[in-house]
Motif scaffolding. Structure first.
Motif, PDB file in Angstrom:
ATOM      1  N   GLU A  95      27.927  43.444 -16.145  1.00 19.15           N
ATOM      2  CA  GLU A  95      27.379  42.233 -15.546  1.00 19.15           C
ATOM      3  C   GLU A  95      26.949  41.234 -16.615  1.00 19.15           C
ATOM      4  OE1 GLU A  95      24.230  43.570 -12.907  1.00 19.15           O
ATOM      5  OE2 GLU A  95      25.611  43.362 -11.211  1.00 19.15           O
ATOM      6  N   HIS A  96      26.805  39.988 -16.188  1.00 19.28           N
ATOM      7  CA  HIS A  96      26.418  38.922 -17.101  1.00 19.28           C
ATOM      8  C   HIS A  96      25.103  39.243 -17.815  1.00 19.28           C
ATOM      9  CE1 HIS A  96      29.593  36.426 -15.751  1.00 19.28           C
ATOM     10  NE2 HIS A  96      29.056  36.021 -14.625  1.00 19.28           N
TER      11      HIS A  96
ATOM     12  N   ALA B 246      22.757  39.391  -6.390  1.00 17.14           N
ATOM     13  CA  ALA B 246      22.151  38.977  -7.648  1.00 17.14           C
ATOM     14  C   ALA B 246      20.789  38.318  -7.493  1.00 17.14           C
ATOM     15  CB  ALA B 246      23.093  38.011  -8.374  1.00 17.14           C
TER      16      ALA B 246
ATOM     17  N   THR C 280      31.421  41.499 -12.210  1.00 23.45           N
ATOM     18  CA  THR C 280      30.603  41.899 -11.066  1.00 23.45           C
ATOM     19  C   THR C 280      31.297  43.045 -10.342  1.00 23.45           C
ATOM     20  OG1 THR C 280      31.602  40.493  -9.350  1.00 23.45           O
ATOM     21  CG2 THR C 280      29.885  39.485 -10.715  1.00 23.45           C
TER      22      THR C 280
ATOM     23  N   ALA D 223      29.204  37.616  -5.219  1.00 23.53           N
ATOM     24  CA  ALA D 223      28.123  38.489  -5.693  1.00 23.53           C
ATOM     25  C   ALA D 223      26.736  37.865  -5.607  1.00 23.53           C
ATOM     26  CB  ALA D 223      28.402  38.909  -7.141  1.00 23.53           C
TER      27      ALA D 223
ATOM     28  N   PHE E 255      19.654  40.803 -16.044  1.00 17.25           N
ATOM     29  CA  PHE E 255      20.647  40.041 -16.780  1.00 17.25           C
ATOM     30  C   PHE E 255      20.191  39.713 -18.203  1.00 17.25           C
ATOM     31  CE2 PHE E 255      21.236  38.939 -12.240  1.00 17.25           C
ATOM     32  CZ  PHE E 255      22.530  39.425 -12.072  1.00 17.25           C
TER      33      PHE E 255
ATOM     34  N   VAL F  19      32.405  47.774 -14.995  1.00 22.90           N
ATOM     35  CA  VAL F  19      31.715  46.508 -14.741  1.00 22.90           C
ATOM     36  C   VAL F  19      30.654  46.299 -15.812  1.00 22.90           C
ATOM     37  CG1 VAL F  19      30.230  45.211 -13.149  1.00 22.90           C
ATOM     38  CG2 VAL F  19      32.102  46.629 -12.253  1.00 22.90           C
TER      39      VAL F  19
END
Length: 339
Positions: free
Chosen positions: A137-138, A264, A119, A260, A308, A135
């Motif tokens: 992200e997931h 999100a 994140t 985060a 995501f 970074v």
């Protein structure tokens, strides 16, 4: 390419091994923390391959993803390879600092090897020194729109909720369970039941039937989706994969406004607040109005798939791995915030 990584975080690794590479997962007798091998409760493709230290020495990887401080030494001991010298390396940081951010140096700070944070919040909180950072992200495997919201209750996912009480916000869950129907999924549910008994919260006690211990991921998603909404009580940790997964299956979410989470969760798909009373009011509104909850859940799912989604996640990681193996850095890597 052949990518070496240890099985540390099962949910994150489940997404990572869906890519186009061969993923080498160390396995040791007893399958302890340094040699878990393949997952037992997640579904992983055949390209996620277990390797012994001897097999790894005989056929070295093309790149190694280090997630813990001692993994570089394990690689040296098993293969003689020095990370960042004999084999390209990426330092993956899953977590926010456990100490005060002003005093927290990331383990690879000031090195020349790339540090990847999950994140932007984490990247900001860690002191990375002069190390190049980026970074990614997931991303999650889409299990489908499983949420039905048929049960007027809140679902929570947390592992080791007693040992990690302050971090995970277990006290928040117990407090809300005094007034709202809550069920909890994860590892360590026996200890949670005992804690609830001791604190006078029978709704989550040992005899409550509201605690579900270590279910396989696909089953947990299906059972979680039956709840009207998802509660994410974490006080201080990285962005939880369970929060992203709950949005992806179409659940509206309630989240403590920390790390985060606020960035999100979309306003149309959830409520984020540092005040548990605000979360409780939102929960009651959804519990009383299934149609409103479904609408918020649909917005959460739309957002999660866009931000995501697995394709974006794997493409970002391909860029990182390709660049590092080629001896460079991905375009998004930076040494300074404004670079």
């Amino acid at each position: 390419m052949r990518v070496l990584l240890w099985h540390v975080h099962g949910s994150w690794t489940t997404s990572f091994v869906q890519g186009r590479h061969t993923y080498l997962l160390p396995v040791l007798p007893g399958r302890g923390p340094d040699g878990r091998g393949r997952a037992r409760t997640w579904q992983w493709p055949a390209s996620a391959v277990e390797v012994t230290p001897e097999e790894l020495a005989a056929a070295p990887p093309d790149v190694v993803v280090l997630q813990r401080a001692h993994e570089g030494e394990l690689l040296r001991r098993w293969t003689g390879l020095v990370p960042g010298v004999d084999v390209p390396v990426v330092h993956l940081e899953h977590d926010a600092p456990t100490d005060h951010a002003a005093r927290s140096r990331q383990r690879a700070a000031d090195g020349r090897d790339l540090v990847v944070h999950v994140t932007a919040y984490n990247a900001l909180m860690w002191d990375n020194g002069a190390a190049p950072t980026t970074v990614v992200e997931h991303g999650v495997v889409d299990p489908g729109a499983l949420a039905t919201g048929e049960r007027a209750s809140l679902g929570v996912v947390v592992n080791e909720p007693v040992r990690r009480e302050r971090v995970a916000g277990t006290d928040v869950v117990l407090d809300l369970a005094r007034a709202l129907p809550v069920e909890v999924y994860g590892m360590g549910m026996t200890a949670l039941g005992e804690l609830a008994d001791a604190r006078g919260v029978p709704a989550l006690g040992s005899a409550s039937g509201a605690l579900h211990d270590d279910l396989p991921q696909h089953r947990m998603h299906a059972e979680l989706g039956a709840h009207r909404a998802y509660l994410h009580p974490y006080r201080w940790t990285s962005l939880g994969m369970a929060l992203v997964e709950a949005m992806t299956i179409g659940m509206p979410v309630l989240a403590v406004a920390s790390t985060a989470a606020a960035d999100a969760v979309p306003a149309a798909g959830g409520v984020v607040s540092a005040d548990p009373r605000v979360l409780a009011r939102a929960a009651r509104a959804w519990l009383d109005d299934p149609a409103r909850a479904r609408e918020a859940g649909a917005a959460a799912r739309e957002h999660a798939l866009a931000r995501f989604g697995l394709d974006r996640f794997l493409a970002d990681w391909d860029e990182v791995l390709d660049a590092v193996v080629a001896g460079g850095l991905p375009a998004a890597a930076r040494r300074e915030v404004l670079a």
